[in-house]
Write a protein that holds these residues in place. Structure first.
Motif, mmCIF file in Angstrom:
data_model
loop_
_atom_site.group_PDB
_atom_site.id
_atom_site.type_symbol
_atom_site.label_atom_id
_atom_site.label_comp_id
_atom_site.label_asym_id
_atom_site.label_seq_id
_atom_site.Cartn_x
_atom_site.Cartn_y
_atom_site.Cartn_z
ATOM 1 N N ARG A 2 -31.519 14.689 26.107
ATOM 2 C CA ARG A 2 -31.191 14.918 27.532
ATOM 3 C C ARG A 2 -30.963 16.322 27.720
ATOM 4 N NH1 ARG A 2 -25.965 11.650 28.966
ATOM 5 N NH2 ARG A 2 -25.432 12.635 27.211
ATOM 6 N N SER A 3 -31.303 16.750 29.169
ATOM 7 C CA SER A 3 -31.149 18.137 29.290
ATOM 8 C C SER A 3 -29.709 18.572 29.373
ATOM 9 C CB SER A 3 -31.599 18.425 30.813
ATOM 10 O OG SER A 3 -33.041 18.021 30.863
ATOM 11 N N GLU A 4 -28.845 17.769 29.486
ATOM 12 C CA GLU A 4 -27.349 18.074 29.607
ATOM 13 C C GLU A 4 -26.801 18.491 28.147
ATOM 14 O OE1 GLU A 4 -27.438 13.649 30.487
ATOM 15 O OE2 GLU A 4 -28.543 15.794 31.322
ATOM 16 N N GLN A 5 -27.550 17.810 27.067
ATOM 17 C CA GLN A 5 -26.926 17.682 25.664
ATOM 18 C C GLN A 5 -26.936 19.169 25.142
ATOM 19 O OE1 GLN A 5 -25.828 15.059 24.061
ATOM 20 N NE2 GLN A 5 -24.761 16.613 22.880
ATOM 21 N N GLN A 6 -27.985 19.952 25.509
ATOM 22 C CA GLN A 6 -27.943 21.491 25.139
ATOM 23 C C GLN A 6 -26.599 22.171 25.478
ATOM 24 O OE1 GLN A 6 -30.776 24.257 26.238
ATOM 25 N NE2 GLN A 6 -31.440 22.739 27.918
ATOM 26 N N TYR A 7 -26.183 21.840 26.603
ATOM 27 C CA TYR A 7 -25.148 22.447 27.410
ATOM 28 C C TYR A 7 -23.849 22.046 26.661
ATOM 29 C CZ TYR A 7 -28.810 24.152 30.367
ATOM 30 O OH TYR A 7 -29.675 24.830 30.793
ATOM 31 N N ILE A 8 -23.693 20.543 26.647
ATOM 32 C CA ILE A 8 -22.711 20.099 25.962
ATOM 33 C C ILE A 8 -22.544 20.603 24.392
ATOM 34 C CG2 ILE A 8 -21.756 18.014 24.707
ATOM 35 C CD1 ILE A 8 -23.233 16.549 27.275
ATOM 36 N N ASP A 9 -23.676 20.955 23.789
ATOM 37 C CA ASP A 9 -23.519 21.520 22.313
ATOM 38 C C ASP A 9 -23.119 22.835 22.409
ATOM 39 O OD1 ASP A 9 -24.273 19.146 21.356
ATOM 40 O OD2 ASP A 9 -26.558 19.685 21.160
ATOM 41 N N LEU A 10 -23.519 23.587 23.370
ATOM 42 C CA LEU A 10 -23.316 24.937 23.643
ATOM 43 C C LEU A 10 -21.914 25.352 23.612
ATOM 44 C CD1 LEU A 10 -24.028 27.777 24.177
ATOM 45 C CD2 LEU A 10 -24.330 27.468 26.546
ATOM 46 N N TYR A 11 -21.236 24.547 24.852
ATOM 47 C CA TYR A 11 -19.720 24.705 25.020
ATOM 48 C C TYR A 11 -18.863 24.118 23.854
ATOM 49 C CZ TYR A 11 -15.234 24.353 26.990
ATOM 50 O OH TYR A 11 -13.892 24.231 27.402
ATOM 51 N N GLU A 12 -19.326 23.191 22.989
ATOM 52 C CA GLU A 12 -18.566 22.866 21.903
ATOM 53 C C GLU A 12 -18.651 23.685 20.940
ATOM 54 O OE1 GLU A 12 -18.452 17.924 22.156
ATOM 55 O OE2 GLU A 12 -20.058 18.892 21.157
ATOM 56 N N THR A 13 -19.484 24.341 20.597
ATOM 57 C CA THR A 13 -20.005 25.311 19.333
ATOM 58 C C THR A 13 -19.311 26.905 19.904
ATOM 59 O OG1 THR A 13 -22.161 25.732 20.245
ATOM 60 C CG2 THR A 13 -21.766 24.118 18.367
ATOM 61 N N GLN A 14 -19.280 27.130 21.194
ATOM 62 C CA GLN A 14 -18.985 28.444 21.676
ATOM 63 C C GLN A 14 -17.896 28.645 22.282
ATOM 64 O OE1 GLN A 14 -20.684 31.060 20.370
ATOM 65 N NE2 GLN A 14 -22.114 29.516 19.238
#
Length: 439
Positions: A2-14
């Motif tokens: 899903r398009s939103e997953q990359q932004y969820i991952d970005l926030y969680e890791t950064q």
């Protein structure tokens, strides 16, 4: 994925990096915004307010995000010398999403405000943005690290308009999360001109959230002008709160873009408040522009005016959806909403949806929309008088859109926009002497 997953991952890791390069007020709002974004995901076109825009597709590419706040090598004053003739302005620059100017009497960065007037940020930041039910607002709130504060204290007047120049600058595809907070206290008066430009011919994705508080008897004129390029995607949410007897004029002009989605939500919370929303769209090639508005009359004796006009050519797509909501206690409401559209080619498309939702019985409300083509009789008449077809078509399109430009209160800006719109219809990008953005 899903398009939103990359932004969820970005926030969680950064998350730590994001917070380290920001200020406490912004950081305090991130967790709730992240939870809201994770729960919602990007809206599909089955969601009424986003039925004309494929949000997930726009956010699917892998954009770079400058979370470490690496300095962008731009001196705005050297590369941008555009101005509006006969209009003296103060100037504030935002490079991508970082304010890059010395504080003025009425404007500074969030970073500066956190030192000088943190109580203003604490009182107003993230109070209007609909993070709980709008994924764009939630995403911006969880990732924004700085922003622009415009603050006009009680009974003060901004003597000169403030010109906010938004510059997109990068050598790689880049995502920008821009935040603006505008606070006019009781009796304050301000005029703002916001200009969007792109220096580099790369893909840009911009999310923007603008929160506007207009106190009792305050007056705000705001003009947003987009002149970027076809690789730019812009998602802008503007939230306006108007108290008793406030007067707000918001004008959105899209002259050149790639894909634009503008959401404008107005809440009239004090009696005798008045708001005017004007929109002007010129689109061709495969450009897309979607304006979605809500004017919420929560109390009585308020007035709203809304006028949006589109000229779309080639295979461009325009969309307008505007809702006027009149609540049960909003007696004596007066509201008008008009959307007029001109399709200048057989393949251009416009979708229009004006709406009234009224729960009071003593009101004067009207709405309407039209979609048409260039009048062949007028073309024939002009050609009979020696005007070639291309010029005649340009003049008819210019006359059609001119009604919105004529609503602009600042005469120097009105004259300038007439000039820019004419050049746009002639296929000429504006060229300003000495301005690197226009070369």
């Amino acid at each position: 994925m899903r398009s939103e997953q990359q932004y969820i991952d970005l926030y969680e890791t950064q998350r730590d990096l994001i917070c380290r390069h920001s200020v406490p007020v912004l950081n305090d709002a991130r967790a709730a915004a992240f939870a809201a974004f994770s729960r919602q995901g990007f809206p599909t076109q089955k969601v009424e307010r986003y039925k004309y825009t494929d949000v997930a597709a726009a956010f699917a590419p892998d954009y770079g995000v400058n979370l470490a706040r690496v300095n962008i090598p731009v001196n705005p004053r050297e590369i941008f010398t555009c101005d509006v003739p006969n209009l003296s302005t103060q100037t504030a620059y935002i490079v991508n999403d970082s304010p890059a100017f010395e504080p003025t009497p009425f404007a500074c960065s969030f970073a500066q405000a956190a030192k000088d007037c943190p109580h203003i940020l604490e009182q107003y930041y993230n109070r209007l943005a609909a993070t709980s039910d709008d994924a764009i607002a939630a995403l911006n709130t969880m990732l924004a690290q700085d922003g622009l504060l415009v603050y006009v204290p009680r009974q003060q007047r901004m003597e000169r308009p403030l010109q906010i120049v938004n510059i997109l600058r990068s050598g790689v595809p880049t995502m920008v999360n821009r935040r603006v907070l505008i606070v006019l206290e009781e009796g304050a008066d301000a005029t703002l001109l916001c200009c969007d430009h792109a220096m580099d011919n790369v893909d840009f994705l911009t999310t923007q959230v603008v929160e506007i508080f207009c106190g009792a008897n305050a007056r705000l004129d705001m003009y947003e002008l987009e002149e970027t390029h076809t690789l730019c995607r812009r998602f802008s949410n503007v939230y306006i709160h108007a108290d008793r007897n406030a007067n707000v004029s918001h004008n959105s002009i899209t002259l050149y873009n790639g894909q634009t989605r503008n959401t404008t939500d107005v809440h009239l919370q004090g009696e005798y408040a008045e708001v005017t929303l004007n929109g002007c769209v010129v689109a061709d090639k495969n450009q897309r522009v979607d304006n979605n508005t809500l004017i919420d009359h929560a109390v009585g004796h308020c007035t709203s005016h809304e006028l949006y006009k589109y000229v779309v050519d080639d295979t461009a797509v325009g969309a307008f959806a505007g809702k006027i909501l009149v609540r049960p206690d909003a007696q004596k409401t007066a509201s008008t909403e008009t959307n007029a559209n001109l399709c200048a080619s057989p393949d251009a498309r416009v979708y229009t949806q004006p709406m009234l939702e009224i729960y009071a019985d003593d009101v004067k409300c009207s709405h309407g929309s039209t979609v048409g083509v260039l009048d062949e009789a007028s073309l024939f008449y002009m050609r009979q008088r020696g005007i070639d077809e291309a010029e005649a078509r340009m003049l008819l399109k210019f006359a059609f859109i001119g009604q919105v430009i004529d609503e602009i209160r600042l005469q120097p800006l009105r004259d300038r926009l007439h000039h820019l719109v004419e050049k746009r219809f002639r296929g000429e990008l504006n060229k300003c002497t000495g301005c690197a953005l226009c070369k």
